[in-house]
Design a protein around this motif. Structure first.
Motif, PDB file in Angstrom:
ATOM      1  N   ALA A   1       8.553 -11.469   5.310  1.00 55.63           N
ATOM      2  CA  ALA A   1       8.396 -10.454   3.837  1.00 55.63           C
ATOM      3  C   ALA A   1       7.875  -9.304   4.731  1.00 55.63           C
ATOM      4  O   ALA A   1       7.096  -9.290   5.146  1.00 55.63           O
ATOM      5  CB  ALA A   1       7.689 -11.339   3.039  1.00 55.63           C
ATOM      6  N   SER A   2       8.075  -8.173   4.529  1.00 56.75           N
ATOM      7  CA  SER A   2       8.131  -6.975   4.923  1.00 56.75           C
ATOM      8  C   SER A   2       7.066  -5.979   3.286  1.00 56.75           C
ATOM      9  O   SER A   2       7.737  -6.463   2.300  1.00 56.75           O
ATOM     10  CB  SER A   2       8.254  -6.103   5.843  1.00 56.75           C
ATOM     11  OG  SER A   2       7.362  -4.593   5.783  1.00 56.75           O
ATOM     12  N   MET A   3       6.650  -5.109   4.101  1.00 60.86           N
ATOM     13  CA  MET A   3       6.546  -4.407   2.424  1.00 60.86           C
ATOM     14  C   MET A   3       6.573  -3.241   2.259  1.00 60.86           C
ATOM     15  O   MET A   3       7.310  -2.646   4.137  1.00 60.86           O
ATOM     16  CB  MET A   3       4.940  -4.292   1.884  1.00 60.86           C
ATOM     17  CG  MET A   3       4.359  -3.176   2.988  1.00 60.86           C
ATOM     18  SD  MET A   3       3.851  -1.521   2.667  1.00 60.86           S
ATOM     19  CE  MET A   3       2.475  -1.409   3.806  1.00 60.86           C
ATOM     20  N   THR A   4       7.425  -2.244   1.221  1.00 62.18           N
ATOM     21  CA  THR A   4       7.934  -1.031   1.166  1.00 62.18           C
ATOM     22  C   THR A   4       7.015  -0.486   0.480  1.00 62.18           C
ATOM     23  O   THR A   4       7.468   0.725   0.080  1.00 62.18           O
ATOM     24  CB  THR A   4       9.582  -0.827   1.084  1.00 62.18           C
ATOM     25  OG1 THR A   4       8.924  -1.223  -1.065  1.00 62.18           O
ATOM     26  CG2 THR A   4      10.242  -1.177   1.678  1.00 62.18           C
ATOM     27  N   ARG A   5       5.565  -0.078   0.206  1.00 59.91           N
ATOM     28  CA  ARG A   5       5.262   0.550  -0.587  1.00 59.91           C
ATOM     29  C   ARG A   5       4.468   1.358  -0.066  1.00 59.91           C
ATOM     30  O   ARG A   5       3.565   2.579  -0.714  1.00 59.91           O
ATOM     31  CB  ARG A   5       3.506  -0.352  -0.112  1.00 59.91           C
ATOM     32  CG  ARG A   5       4.100  -1.434  -1.529  1.00 59.91           C
ATOM     33  CD  ARG A   5       2.717  -2.833  -1.758  1.00 59.91           C
ATOM     34  NE  ARG A   5       1.641  -2.457  -2.252  1.00 59.91           N
ATOM     35  CZ  ARG A   5       0.252  -2.363  -2.213  1.00 59.91           C
ATOM     36  NH1 ARG A   5       0.513  -3.674  -1.485  1.00 59.91           N
ATOM     37  NH2 ARG A   5      -0.930  -2.086  -3.077  1.00 59.91           N
ATOM     38  N   LEU A   6       4.611   2.326   1.007  1.00 59.62           N
ATOM     39  CA  LEU A   6       4.798   3.428   1.340  1.00 59.62           C
ATOM     40  C   LEU A   6       5.151   4.489   0.497  1.00 59.62           C
ATOM     41  O   LEU A   6       5.080   5.467   1.196  1.00 59.62           O
ATOM     42  CB  LEU A   6       5.022   3.716   2.954  1.00 59.62           C
ATOM     43  CG  LEU A   6       3.833   3.380   4.068  1.00 59.62           C
ATOM     44  CD1 LEU A   6       4.882   3.237   5.453  1.00 59.62           C
ATOM     45  CD2 LEU A   6       2.664   3.604   4.318  1.00 59.62           C
ATOM     46  N   PHE A   7       6.265   3.849   0.228  1.00 55.48           N
ATOM     47  CA  PHE A   7       7.166   4.765  -0.951  1.00 55.48           C
ATOM     48  C   PHE A   7       6.421   4.083  -2.374  1.00 55.48           C
ATOM     49  O   PHE A   7       6.176   3.247  -2.429  1.00 55.48           O
ATOM     50  CB  PHE A   7       8.154   4.523  -0.680  1.00 55.48           C
ATOM     51  CG  PHE A   7       8.597   4.429   0.485  1.00 55.48           C
ATOM     52  CD1 PHE A   7       9.392   5.876   0.963  1.00 55.48           C
ATOM     53  CD2 PHE A   7       8.665   4.057   1.498  1.00 55.48           C
ATOM     54  CE1 PHE A   7      10.005   6.005   2.857  1.00 55.48           C
ATOM     55  CE2 PHE A   7       9.965   4.005   2.944  1.00 55.48           C
ATOM     56  CZ  PHE A   7       9.726   5.019   3.221  1.00 55.48           C
TER      57      PHE A   7
END
Length: 773
Positions: free
Chosen positions: A591-597
């Motif tokens: 799992a990685s996160m895309t919370r830069l967006f």
């Protein structure tokens, strides 16, 4: 002793002289204080909405700009509006009052406001453009290029002062849609080590056909959605991955978080609950006021905060075809479960939040209550642990009216759910393996009827004072719950503390109304559904094989001396351990996160790569030299970091493929390629639990305050689920899950392979002496 408390504002009796009103001043006082509390919250939310709406500007900036224009217009004797105010005055009834000076002042006010709005608009869009650049992620570890330094300065300059939790939301870029050909190329690269030549050639043909024919059509719709929506993935991800799932969410979706590993602040169950509940409510107050500092990478680059919005007062309500997330803005109570009974506990009295000792007082009353569960009440919560369709039908048929509806509303609209567990759990140095395994299973599923799995999260406090969380996955991902849990663990023993006798600090309240026992009328038909759900849930729980172990041979500190990413190091160890366990490679989910967006959630890092497999084969080949193994290790970790960067920056492949599949279903077209891709099982599912608020825990001075981290259930019937948390410089905790029913898996066996793999990889760097030290 628990008791129902009803506040009656007034009483009246009819007499020959008329109606005699007897006002209850205490009840009226409580009503007044409650109303005052509600209005304060509304005002704070309104104020925060204004502050967030104009960020990176501020109301004080408006005063400065408008005041400057008004002063300049008055003393320079010019009309900044160029006659606009005069023209407006001719059509307004106040035209006789508009003098020449007033025209200048009003004109300055209008133009100043316009200039202020334009400045904010420009700053926000410049910040959005800056945050769309991700070149900073490619800087070598320990060195920052001049371009990145200039970029960081500009981001800080346009970010504004003292941001609140949601200040950056409108400045975050939208998640980009990757090109179809890029996704196809990287997908084929990810499956190449898992297929023989014939299988790969067939899949390559399917991918190329999709890229040429159906892919561009589906991509067009996806780009159209990305243009209009804040995030082209998140709503579909929530709906199709979570809410439309008809199977049990217990074990399969919910996850858990553990207490401290070595510290036991108090042996009193009620006291531990008192401090923990108070700390959670303090966190909710900060959340309501948007006073939580937004998470920022390198203290500069903001992450999306949208997932915090539904942390409290939220439940997942079952539906026949699809569940729904129900959230209320305000909830002043919690619901507590103990020995088969449900209690509603108010969190406010005298217009303020209850203090820890007062909450402990309420918990003591529940623990001392000797009443028996009502018919069907004890195992009622098993409905939330079984299949969703029977629960949805039972909810509609048996809980839509009368006392059942009122009691269910109390549960579902509670701030969160609390279980005062009647078992004892904790890490035991004399029995480390079994004690942690049982502890994890208790948090993950308990008895299958003593947690309300639909709630956003359950706080579980055990009989000996140990505690933990069980969280529902739909509304947010683990780092959001982890942020709350870090706050609670840091507040509990260090800031709130306990008296010498183990009780919370302070004194009980002399006139605090007690908890209210929820009333149920459970019919025989409903009990039949409850028993069916419980049987299914028990079978699932009994099949879970958990193994939790602290790896303390070495940690992040020594891995860094190898000039290797700690996460990449661990992922390689997992691949080596898995090959030794099953003698084959498998599709691996990290799992990685895309919370830069904006509204970003997660993306998949396919960490079983060609480079990883080459390294594992070299480790299994006794003839290979240490130098060759190190060379392959470097290539594998570099590839892993590249994949992680791509996932974080919106260039992952799995969410793109998922959304293309959803579009194909809406259009009613079948894609053999997408159908096969989306059906591939993740036999190794991994996730790192990040320690986000490192300033709250000084593990160098106080290593005993290390947490155990958290974990989740197995994803595939014949696979492993692995969660790990890197704590300080010298400790890594692993949580492994699998199914007992699978002949291919054994969590304890896999754990021993992980330990050995970690040591074998470290041995390549000739740091054995440092490990011994």
């Amino acid at each position: 002793m628990a008791e129902a408390h009803q506040a009656v504002a007034f009483q009246f009796t009819v007499t020959p002289d008329g109606i005699d009103l007897q006002l209850c001043h205490e009840a009226l006082r409580q009503i007044y204080l409650s109303a005052l509390h509600s209005w304060k919250k509304r005002f704070i939310r309104f104020k925060n909405g204004v502050m967030t709406g104009v960020y990176p500007g501020s109301p004080s900036g408006l005063i400065v700009v408008v005041g400057g224009y008004m002063t300049y217009a008055k003393y320079a004797k010019i009309d900044p509006s160029l006659g606009l105010v005069t023209k407006m005055a001719t059509h307004l009834p106040i035209r006789k009052c508009i003098t020449e000076d007033n025209q200048r002042i009003v004109g300055g006010m209008l133009i100043g406001t316009g200039v202020w709005a334009i400045i904010i608009f420009i700053m926000r869009n410049i910040l959005k453009s800056l945050l769309s650049w991700h070149g900073w992620m490619h800087s070598a570890h320990g060195s920052v290029s001049m371009k990145t330094k200039i970029w960081l300065v500009l981001v800080k300059l346009f970010s504004g002062p003292k941001p609140m939790l949601y200040s950056f939301q409108s400045s975050l870029p939208h998640l980009p849609v990757p090109p179809v050909n890029h996704t196809m190329k990287r997908y084929l690269e990810s499956v190449r080590p898992l297929m023989d030549d014939e299988q790969y050639k067939r899949m390559e043909g399917l991918a190329k056909d999709f890229e040429k024919n159906l892919g561009p059509k589906l991509q067009w719709y996806l780009k159209l959605k990305a243009f209009w929506a804040s995030n082209y993935v998140s709503d579909w991800w929530e709906e199709y991955i979570y809410l439309r799932g008809r199977g049990p969410i217990m074990v399969n979706s919910n996850y858990y978080a553990m207490d401290f590993l070595y510290v036991f602040p108090t042996h009193l169950q009620a006291a531990r609950a008192g401090n923990a509940i108070h700390a959670i409510m303090l966190y909710r107050r900060k959340l309501d006021r948007a006073q939580i500092k937004p998470l920022m990478v390198q203290n500069t680059i903001p992450l999306c905060s949208s997932q915090y919005e539904r942390m409290f007062n939220t439940t997942r309500a079952p539906g026949v075809e699809e569940d729904t997330i129900q959230h209320v803005n305000e909830s002043k109570h919690i619901v507590v479960f103990h020995k088969g009974r449900f209690f509603k506990v108010w969190m406010f009295y005298d217009g303020r939040l209850l203090l820890p000792r007062e909450i402990e007082q309420q918990m003591e009353r529940i623990l001392a209550d000797a009443s028996k569960p009502q018919t069907g009440e004890e195992k009622l919560a098993a409905l939330t642990a079984g299949d969703r369709v029977p629960w949805a039908k039972a909810r509609s048929e048996f809980f839509s009216r009368g006392k059942n509806k009122q009691s269910l509303d109390a549960v579902e609209k509670a701030a969160f759910f609390v279980t005062l567990d009647d078992t004892e759990q904790r890490y035991e140095p004399d029995n480390p393996v079994q004690s942690l395994d049982i502890y994890a299973k208790s948090l993950l599923h308990g008895k299958c009827y003593d947690r309300w799995f639909d709630k956003s999260f359950n706080l579980i406090v055990f009989k000996n004072g140990t505690m933990g969380l069980n969280a529902e996955h739909t509304w947010a991902d683990a780092p959001i719950v982890g942020h709350l849990w870090e706050h609670v663990l840091s507040m509990d023993p260090l800031k709130l503390g306990y008296a010498e006798d183990g009780h919370c600090k302070g004194k009980p309240h002399p006139s605090l109304p007690g908890p209210q026992r929820l009333q149920w009328d459970i019919s025989d038909e409903c009990q039949s559904v409850i028993n069916s759900s419980l049987k299914l849930a028990t079978d699932i729980a009994d099949d879970v094989d958990m193994h939790i172990f602290p790896f303390n041979n070495f940690g992040k500190g020594l891995i860094k001396k190898c000039r290797t990413s700690p996460d990449g190091f661990i992922q390689l160890a997992l691949q080596l351990a898995h090959f030794r366990d099953k003698n084959k490679f498998c599709l691996t989910y990290e799992a990685s996160m895309t919370r830069l967006f904006r509204e970003g959630r997660t993306e998949t890092v396919r960490s079983c790569t060609i480079q990883t497999c080459d390294f594992v084969r070299a480790m299994m080949d006794e003839k290979q030299t240490k130098e060759e193994r190190l060379r392959l290790l470097k290539l594998a970790t570099e590839k892993h970091q590249e994949l992680y960067r791509l996932a974080m920056t919106g260039k992952g492949i799995d969410r793109h493929l998922f959304c293309l599949y959803v579009v194909s279903k809406y259009l009613g077209v079948d894609s053999p390629f997408l159908k096969e891709v989306l059906s591939e099982p993740w036999r190794l599912s991994t996730s790192q639990t990040p320690l986000q608020q490192v300033d709250l825990f000084d593990l160098k001075k106080h290593p005993e305050y290390a947490t155990s981290g958290g974990g989740f259930g197995p994803v595939a019937d014949d696979g492993y689920g692995v969660s790990y948390i890197i704590l300080g410089e010298d400790l890594i905790n692993f949580h492994i899950s699998s199914k007992r029913s699978s002949s291919e898996t054994d969590s304890h066996r896999f754990g021993s392979h992980i330990k050995q793999a970690m040591l074998d990889i470290l041995d390549l760097f000739d740091l054995n002496k440092k490990v011994a030290n």
